[in-house]
Enzyme design. Structure first.
Site, PDB file in Angstrom:
ATOM      1  N   LYS A  58       0.607  -1.272   0.067  1.00 39.15           N
ATOM      2  CA  LYS A  58      -0.411  -0.420   0.372  1.00 39.15           C
ATOM      3  C   LYS A  58       0.754   1.141  -0.206  1.00 39.15           C
ATOM      4  O   LYS A  58       1.760   1.244   0.580  1.00 39.15           O
ATOM      5  CB  LYS A  58      -0.487  -0.230   1.150  1.00 39.15           C
ATOM      6  CG  LYS A  58      -0.332   0.010   2.657  1.00 39.15           C
ATOM      7  CD  LYS A  58      -0.842  -0.493   3.089  1.00 39.15           C
ATOM      8  CE  LYS A  58      -0.327  -0.756   4.782  1.00 39.15           C
ATOM      9  NZ  LYS A  58      -0.406  -1.163   6.115  1.00 39.15           N
ATOM     10  N   GLY A  67      -8.076   1.600   1.564  1.00 36.61           N
ATOM     11  CA  GLY A  67      -8.947   0.535   0.642  1.00 36.61           C
ATOM     12  C   GLY A  67      -9.967   0.121  -0.017  1.00 36.61           C
ATOM     13  O   GLY A  67     -10.369  -0.082  -1.269  1.00 36.61           O
ATOM     14  N   VAL A 111      -1.805 -10.478   7.044  1.00 29.98           N
ATOM     15  CA  VAL A 111      -2.807 -11.515   8.414  1.00 29.98           C
ATOM     16  C   VAL A 111      -3.548 -11.538   7.652  1.00 29.98           C
ATOM     17  O   VAL A 111      -5.057 -11.314   7.695  1.00 29.98           O
ATOM     18  CB  VAL A 111      -2.740 -10.382   9.462  1.00 29.98           C
ATOM     19  CG1 VAL A 111      -3.252 -11.050  10.400  1.00 29.98           C
ATOM     20  CG2 VAL A 111      -1.395 -10.060   9.814  1.00 29.98           C
ATOM     21  N   HIS A 771      -0.068  29.337  12.372  1.00 30.86           N
ATOM     22  CA  HIS A 771      -0.460  29.309  13.740  1.00 30.86           C
ATOM     23  C   HIS A 771      -0.875  27.734  13.585  1.00 30.86           C
ATOM     24  O   HIS A 771      -1.336  27.335  13.343  1.00 30.86           O
ATOM     25  CB  HIS A 771      -1.551  29.506  14.372  1.00 30.86           C
ATOM     26  CG  HIS A 771      -1.839  31.608  14.411  1.00 30.86           C
ATOM     27  ND1 HIS A 771      -2.924  32.448  14.239  1.00 30.86           N
ATOM     28  CD2 HIS A 771      -0.431  32.349  14.521  1.00 30.86           C
ATOM     29  CE1 HIS A 771      -2.412  33.436  14.486  1.00 30.86           C
ATOM     30  NE2 HIS A 771      -0.706  33.825  14.271  1.00 30.86           N
ATOM     31  N   GLY A 794     -26.465  35.224  14.195  1.00 31.51           N
ATOM     32  CA  GLY A 794     -27.509  37.270  14.686  1.00 31.51           C
ATOM     33  C   GLY A 794     -25.795  37.373  14.606  1.00 31.51           C
ATOM     34  O   GLY A 794     -26.007  38.309  15.090  1.00 31.51           O
ATOM     35  N   SER A 800     -15.638  40.123   3.777  1.00 33.09           N
ATOM     36  CA  SER A 800     -14.216  39.354   3.473  1.00 33.09           C
ATOM     37  C   SER A 800     -13.453  40.438   4.590  1.00 33.09           C
ATOM     38  O   SER A 800     -14.003  41.111   5.336  1.00 33.09           O
ATOM     39  CB  SER A 800     -13.871  39.832   2.176  1.00 33.09           C
ATOM     40  OG  SER A 800     -13.857  41.206   2.410  1.00 33.09           O
TER      41      SER A 800
END
Length: 1112
Positions: A58, A67, A111, A771, A794, A800
Site C-alpha cells: 500500500k 482500501g 494477516v 498558527h 446573529g 471578507s
C-alpha cells in the site's frame, strides 16, 4: 505547527519499539519500504520473509481510505506485489481534490483473519483531555465511527484504567479477547502519552489466537515536543500531504526556523504560479492568502509562508532570497507579482527586517526584471517609515516596479492592486521617522474621524455591507445543527464564572519573568502616557543573575526596578502583584508557570513563548481552571487595556499607541488569536470607532489558555464595553460557542466576527498555516463554515476581511445614533521622551563617538575584518598571517607575506625556560597565579634587552640605510656614539654556530620577496661585526626587523610613509609579543601539568655582599 502527521512506517516503528503491554504484538518491525530506486535483490536480502510469506502492499503517503480507493494490494506473493506496483508506482493519482505521484509504498506480511477479529481504535487530543474511540467492528467499512463508536474521555493528567476500558468501551467485545485487548489499549494509550502523540488511529486492529496485529495506522505527533522525545523519536521525517511535493527549499526554511528564535515558514503550492507572497505574521499571512483567493488568484498562488518574531537581517535575507530564487526560475507570460505584506508589528524593527529583503532584491535584480516582477509592499510597526523608504529606494535604483504603502492603507488593499482589481494610487507621503510621539500635534478635542483609504473592493453604498440578521425567537439550539457542540452548555454552568471579569485596571501590578528590558520600558512608557500614578511593573524575575536592581525610565526620570533570582522572593516582597508576564523560553515556560500558580495572589498569567508542547499547555489550563487563573497565551503577544495596562510588547511603540488612541479607553473590545492582527485591529477599530476598550490576543496554539468565549463573556459583563469584535480563524470549534451564546441570549451586545482562513477550502491539498491551531480536521472547522454559522446566529459578519472595518463602523454608528455610545472628548496625553538608542536608530540625533576603530566591525550579521567578512577569510584560506595582515596593517597581504608572518610567529614562539620572560612566567605559575597573570609577568620583561629589539633594529638600520651611510660608516658611528647595534649579537650562536631560525627565514625571504635592500644592508653590517667577534651575528630579532621593513616597502601594498609609520608605532615588536605569548602559555600549562610547587631561588646561586662602605 505542533501536530504533524507521520508516515505509517514511522508510527508503527514507534509503537513496536516503545509499547509496553502483555498482549503479544505480532509482526514487529516486519515491513519493507519500496520506492522507484529500490533494489529488489538487496531488499529481499534485508527482508527474507518477502520471499516466503503472503504480502500486503500500500502507499505510505498520508492517504486516507486507501482500501476504498483500490490502493491496497492484499494476499500477494512478491511477484504479485511487483506486478501490482507496475501501474501505480510513480504514476499520478487523484485522491479527492488532490493530484499526486505515488512514490512511496509499504510492504507487510498478510494477516489472514475474519471480520469478527477486526476492531477499530482511535485516540485523539482535545482541550479537555484525550478521547478514546473504540468499535468492535473495524475494517474498510467501519463507517461513521464518531456516531457509533464507544467513547471514553481521559481527562488531562488522568490515567486510563483497565476497568474503565472494560466498562465503557468493551460492551460488545467477546470475552475471550477482552484481556488481550485491555492490555493492548492501556499500553497504546500510555505510548500515546509518553511519545506525545496528538492522534493515533488503528483500523483494523486484528486480534486472534496468535496475538495482536496492527494492520493500518495513521498518526500525528506534537512536533514541539522534539526536545523532550528526541531520544525516543530519533530524527523524524514529516512527509508532505498527498498532492504536494516536498521541496528542498521548504526543508531549508524549516531548518532556519529550527535554529532561530523567530518564526519562518514556507509551503510551496504552485511553483509555476505568478502570485508570490512574503508576509510578516502568522495571522496576517492567512489574511493575505484569503484575499488572493477571494479575488480569484487561487490557481496562481505560488506559496504560503510567513516570517515573524523579529527575525534578524540575515534571517530575512535568507528567507527572501529563497523565495526570489523560486519565483524567478520559470517565466510567466503575464509577469509575476510579489506581495510583501504584514500587519502592524508589535515589536519587530521593520527597517531591520526590510534591509534583509532589500539585500535579496539587489542580488536578484536581474532575474526579477527578466521575469517582469512587480512588488507591492504594505507594512506598519516600529521604524516602518524607514523600512518603506529603503524599499522604495531599491525600486528606484534597480528599476524594479515597487509600490510602497504604510498604515494609511488598508492591510490587504495591495492585493487588489497587484491583481488588477484596483488602480494603484499615487503613493502618499509618509512621516520621515517614528518619532511622532515626541510632541502631541493634535488640536481637535473630538474623536477624530476615519482617514483610512478605501479597501480594494469596488466603491459601494454604505448599506451594502453584509450584516448578520438578528436571531429569530425560537431558533433551536446550535447543537441541533452542530452536534460537535455537546460540551458548550457546560460553559454556562458550574464553576465557569469563578475567574475575574476585569483582568486589568489602572492599579494593576505585574511581575515580568525574563530580562526583557525593552518590553518593560515599553510598558512603563505606556503607563506614563496613560497618566498612571505608578509603573505597572513591580519586579522582574530572572534566575540567571543574583538579586539586583535594573534602571528604567519613568517619563523623564530614572527609576529602579528590583530583579529577583527566584519567584518566591518576588511574590513575598510584592503582595500587590496579581499578573505575571512570562517571557520564559518554550522549555522553561511550563515549570515556571506551574510554580507561579502556587501563589494565590496571581489572577492572570500571560505566556509569550511559542512552541510549548500541547500536553503541557493542557496541564497548565487545568491547573489555572482549578485556581481561578486566566491564562493569555501561549504563543501570544498578550493584550492591552487602553488607559490602564498593557502586556509586554502589545500595541507596538508609542507612535502606534498614540495613532491608535490606545492611551485612553474606547467602547469596543476585541479578542483575536494573532498578536500581529490584534495590532491591526487596534488600527482598524481606532479609525472606525471611538477606540479600543480592551483587546486580547489569546494565541495561535491549538489550546490557548483562555478561549474566545472566556473573553467575550467578560466583555459582555463589562459595562464599559458597548460592542465586541472577534477575529477567529480556521481550526477548532471555539467560535461555535459564540454562536450558541448569542442564540441562548447569554451574549446580547453587538458582536462583529470574522474567521480567517477561508482560502483553505480552495486548496487541493491540506495547508498548515502559521498558527499551530490553524488547520481544519473536519468540515465544520473551516473558516467558511464558521463564518456562516456566526452569520446565522446573529453576529455581524462581513463578506471578507477587507470589509471588517466597514462593518465595525456601521455597527458603531448605529450605537452612537441610538445613544448607546457617547463619544468622549479627547484629552491630549503627556509627552514621553524617546530613548537615546531608538532615536539613534532612527537617525534623529548624533553625538561624538568616544573612540574610533577601522579594523573590525561586529555589528552586522557577520564579523568583518578590515572590510572582509569572516566567511570570506576562511573561504580564501588566508590563515593566521592573512588575519594579522587585515587587523594590523588593514591590508590583504600577498600570500608570501602571510607565510612570512606565520614563520616569524613560529620561530619566536619559544627559546627555552632560561630567558627572562619564560622564567618570570614559570615563577608566577608556581606561585599559584592564573594564566593571565603569569602571561603578563612574562610579557612585561620584553624590551630592548629581551625580545624588543625588532622595532629598534628596524629603526636603526632604516635610518642608516636611508641616509646613504655605508655599512662600515654605520658600525663606526655606533661605536663612536657608544651605542649597541640592535639586532646584532647572540649569547650562544655565532658565525661558526649559526642560528637555524635565521637561516630558515633567510632562505624564505631570498626566495620569495621581490627585493631585499634592507636585509642585504644588514648582512653587510654582519660581515663587519663578525670579523671582530664571531657571535656578533644578525640575530633573529634583527633579521625579522629588517626583513619586515623590506616587506612593507617592497610588497606594493603600502606607501613609503605608511611603511615607516608602522615601524614607528611599534608594529614589529608585536610579532615577537604574539609569537612568544604562545611559548609563555606553554610554560604555564607545563608547570601546572607537572604540579610544580612554589619556586624559591637557591642560596648558592645568590652572591650575598655587604654594602661597599661596610666591606671596607
Amino acid at each position: 505547527m505542533s501536530a504533524k502527521a507521520i508516515s505509517e512506517q514511522t508510527g508503527k516503528e514507534f509503537l513496536y519499539k516503545h509499547i509496553c503491554t502483555s498482549a503479544a504484538v505480532q509482526n514487529r518491525f516486519r515491513y519493507a519500504n519500496v520506492t522507484s530506486e529500490t533494489d529488489w535483490d538487496r531488499l529481499t536480502q534485508d527482508h527474507p520473509w518477502l520471499l516466503t510469506e503472503r504480502l500486503v502492499v500500500k502507499p505510505d503517503q498520508l492517504i486516507k481510505c486507501r482500501g476504498k480507493l483500490g490502493l491496497v494490494g492484499v494476499n500477494l506473493d512478491l511477484v504479485g506485489v511487483q506486478e501490482w506496483l507496475k501501474p501505480r508506482l510513480m504514476r499520478e493519482t487523484t485522491v479527492a481534490k488532490a493530484k499526486g505521484i505515488l512514490k512511496n509504498f509499504l510492504i507487510e506480511p498478510f494477516v489472514a483473519h475474519t471480520q469478527e477479529e477486526e476492531f477499530y481504535i482511535c485516540i485523539y487530543a482535545t482541550r479537555e483531555g484525550d478521547h478514546v474511540l473504540f468499535h468492535h467492528e473495524g475494517g474498510v467499512d467501519v463507517g461513521d465511527v464518531d456516531a457509533k463508536a464507544q467513547r471514553l474521555l481521559v481527562g488531562v493528567d488522568d490515567k486510563l484504567s483497565e476497568d474503565s476500558v472494560k466498562e465503557q468501551l468493551f460492551m460488545h467485545v467477546p470475552e475471550d479477547k477482552k484481556e488481550v485487548l485491555v492490555s493492548f489499549v492501556v499500553g497504546l494509550f500510555n505510548l500515546y502519552e509518553d511519545l506525545y502523540f496528538t492522534y493515533l488511529e488503528i483500523n483494523p486492529l486484528v486480534v486472534n489466537q496468535n496475538g495482536v496485529f496492527v494492520l493500518d495506522m495513521a498518526a500525528k505527533i506534537d512536533a514541539t515536543a522534539d526536545y523532550i522525545c528526541k531520544a525516543k523519536w530519533g530524527d523524524v521525517e514529516f512527509p508532505p500531504p498527498f498532492g504536494r511535493e516536498a521541496y528542498p527549499e521548504e526543508a531549508y526554511i524549516a531548518d532556519l526556523d529550527a535554529k532561530s528564535g523567530a518564526s519562518l515558514k514556507l509551503t510551496i503550492l504552485n511553483p509555476l504560479g505568478r502570485i508570490w507572497t512574503m508576509v510578516a505574521g502568522g495571522g496576517a499571512s492567512v489574511v493575505y492568502s484569503d484575499t488572493i483567493c477571494d479575488l480569484g488568484g487561487v490557481d496562481e498562488l505560488a506559496n504560503y509562508g510567513e516570517y515573524s518574531g523579529a527575525p534578524s537581517e540575515q534571517q530575512t535575507y535568507d528567507y527572501a532570497k529563497t523565495i526570489l530564487s523560486l519565483m524567478t526560475r520559470e517565466k510567466h507570460h503575464e509577469g509575476k507579482v510579489l506581495i510583501i505584506g504584514g500587519s502592524i508589528a508589535n515589536f519587530t524593527n521593520v527597517a531591520a527586517t526590510f534591509k534583509g529583503i532589500v539585500r535579496a532584491i539587489k542580488d536578484y535584480q536581474g532575474p526579477l526584471k527578466e521575469n517582469g516582477v512587480t512588488i507591492f509592499v504594505r507594512r506598519g510597526g516600529p521604524n516602518y517609515q524607514e523600512g518603506l523608504r529603503v524599499m522604495g529606494e531599491v525600486g528606484k535604483t534597480t528599476g524594479i516596479p515597487i509600490y510602497v504603502f504604510g498604515t494609511e492603507t488598508h492591510m490587504t488593499a495591495i492585493v487588489g492592486m497587484a491583481l488588477g482589481h484596483q488602480p494603484i494610487p499615487n503613493q502618499p507621503p509618509v512621516a520621515a521617522h517614528t518619532a511622532n510621539f515626541l510632541l502631541n500635534s493634535s488640536t481637535n478635542s473630538a474623536t477624530p474621524a476615519s482617514t483610512r483609504t478605501a479597501s480594494f473592493s469596488e466603491p459601494r453604498a454604505a448599506n451594502d455591507a453584509t450584516l448578520a440578521k438578528k436571531p429569530k425567537a425560537g431558533i433551536p439550539a446550535a447543537a441541533s445543527h452542530y452536534p460537535w457542540l455537546w460540551p458548550v452548555k457546560e460553559e454556562f454552568t458550574g464553576d465557569c464564572y469563578v475567574k475575574a471579569t476585569m483582568l486589568f485596571s489602572r492599579n494593576t501590578k505585574a511581575i515580568m519573568w525574563g530580562m526583557q528590558t525593552r518590553a518593560v520600558q515599553g510598558m512603563l512608557d505606556f503607563d506614563y502616557v496613560c497618566s498612571r500614578d505608578e509603573p505597572s511593573v513591580a519586579a522582574i524575575v530572572y534566575p540567571f543573575t543574583g538579586d539586583h536592581k535594573q534602571k528604567f525610565y519613568w517619563g523623564h526620570k530614572e527609576i529602579l526596578i528590583p530583579v529577583y533570582k527566584n519567584m518566591a522572593d518576588a511574590m513575598k516582597k510584592h503582595p500587590e502583584v496579581d499578573v505575571l508576564i512570562s517571557f520564559a523560553s518554550l522549555r522553561s515556560a511550563f515549570d515556571s508557570t506551574m510554580e507561579t500558580m502556587q501563589y494565590s495572589q496571581i489572577h492572570t498569567i500571560a505566556i509569550i513563548a511559542e512552541g510549548i508542547p500541547e500536553a503541557q499547555t493542557r496541564k497548565l489550563i487545568k491547573r489555572a481552571d482549578e485556581n481561578g487563573i486566566t491564562i493569555i497565551g501561549p504563543a501570544t503577544v498578550g493584550g492591552i487595556k487602553p488607559g490602564c495596562f498593557k502586556i509586554g510588547n502589545t500595541g507596538g511603540m508609542l507612535d502606534n499607541i498614540l495613532a491608535s488612541n490606545l492611551y485612553r479607553p474606547g467602547s469596543v473590545a476585541y479578542v483575536s488569536r494573532s498578536g500581529g492582527m490584534s495590532n491591526e485591529l487596534n488600527n482598524i477599530v481606532s479609525h472606525a470607532t471611538d477606540g479600543v476598550y480592551e483587546g486580547v490576543a489569546i494565541g495561535g496554539d491549538r489550546y490557548p489558555g483562555s478561549t474566545f468565549m472566556d473573553h467575550v463573556l467578560r466583555y459582555q459583563d463589562t459595562p464599559g464595553v458597548k460592542m465586541i469584535v472577534m477575529l477567529g480563524e480556521i481550526g477548532g470549534t471555539e467560535e461555535y460557542k459564540i454562536c450558541q451564546g448569542i442564540k441562548e441570549g447569554r451574549i446580547t451586545k453587538p458582536v462583529v466576527c470574522w474567521c480567517i482562513g477561508t482560502c483553505a477550502t480552495m486548496f487541493s491539498s491540506e495547508v498548515q498555516f502559521g498558527h499551530a491551531g490553524a488547520c481544519a480536521n473536519q468540515a465544520f472547522e473551516t473558516a467558511v463554515a464558521k463564518n456562516q454559522a456566526l452569520r446565522d446566529a446573529g453576529a455581524f459578519v462581513p463578506k471578507s476581511f477587507d470589509e471588517l472595518g466597514d462593518v465595525i463602523r456601521t455597527v458603531y454608528d448605529e450605537l452612537v445614533a441610538n445613544g448607546t455610545i457617547v463619544p468622549a472628548q479627547e484629552v491630549p496625553p503627556p509627552t514621553v521622551p524617546m530613548d537615546y538608542s531608538w532615536a539613534r536608530e532612527l537617525g534623529l540625533i548624533r553625538k561624538p563617538a568616544s573612540f574610533m576603530t577601522s579594523i573590525c566591525d561586529e555589528r552586522g550579521q557577520e564579523l568583518i575584518y578590515a572590510g572582509m567578512p569572516i566567511t570570506e577569510v576562511f573561504k580564501e584560506e588566508m590563515g593566521l598571517g592573512g588575519v594579522l595582515g587585515l587587523l594590523w596593517f588593514q591590508r590583504r597581504l600577498p600570500r608570501y607575506a602571510c607565510q612570512f608572518i606565520e614563520m616569524c610567529l613560529m620561530v619566536t614562539a619559544d627559546h627555552g625556560p632560561a630567558v627572562s620572560g619564560a622564567h618570570n612566567t614559570i615563577v608566577c605559575a608556581r606561585a599559584g597565579k592564573d594564566l593571565i597573570s603569569s602571561l603578563t609577568s612574562g610579557l612585561l620583561t620584553i624590551g630592548d634587552r629581551f625580545g624588543g629589539a625588532l622595532d629598534a633594529a628596524a629603526k636603526q638600520f632604516s635610518k642608516a640605510f636611508d641616509s646613504g651611510m655605508l655599512p662600515m660608516e654605520f658600525v663606526n658611528k655606533m661605536k663612536k656614539d657608544g651605542k649597541l647595534i640592535m639586532g646584532i649579537g647572540h649569547r650562544v650562536k655565532s658565525i661558526n654556530n649559526p642560528d637555524m631560525r635565521v637561516q630558515i627565514l633567510k632562505d624564505f625571504v631570498k626566495g620569495h620577496f621581490p627585493a631585499t635592500p634592507m636585509l642585504d644592508y644588514a648582512l653587510d653590517v654582519e660581515k663587519i661585526t663578525t670579523s671582530k667577534k664571531p657571535n656578533l651575528i644578525l640575530n633573529v630579532d634583527g633579521f625579522i626587523g629588517v626583513a619586515f621593513v623590506d616587506l612593507l616597502r617592497m610588497c606594493g601594498g603600502f606607501t613609503r610613509d605608511e611603511a615607516d609609520e608602522f615601524v614607528e608605532i611599534g608594529a614589529l615588536n608585536g610579532i615577537f609579543v604574539l609569537g612568544r605569548s604562545m611559548g609563555f602559555i606553554g610554560h604555564y600549562l607545563d608547570q601546572k601539568r607537572l604540579k610544580q610547587g612554589l619556586y624559591r631561588h637557591p642560596w648558592d646561586d645568590i652572591s650575598y655582599v655587604l654594602p661597599e662602605h661596610m666591606s671596607m
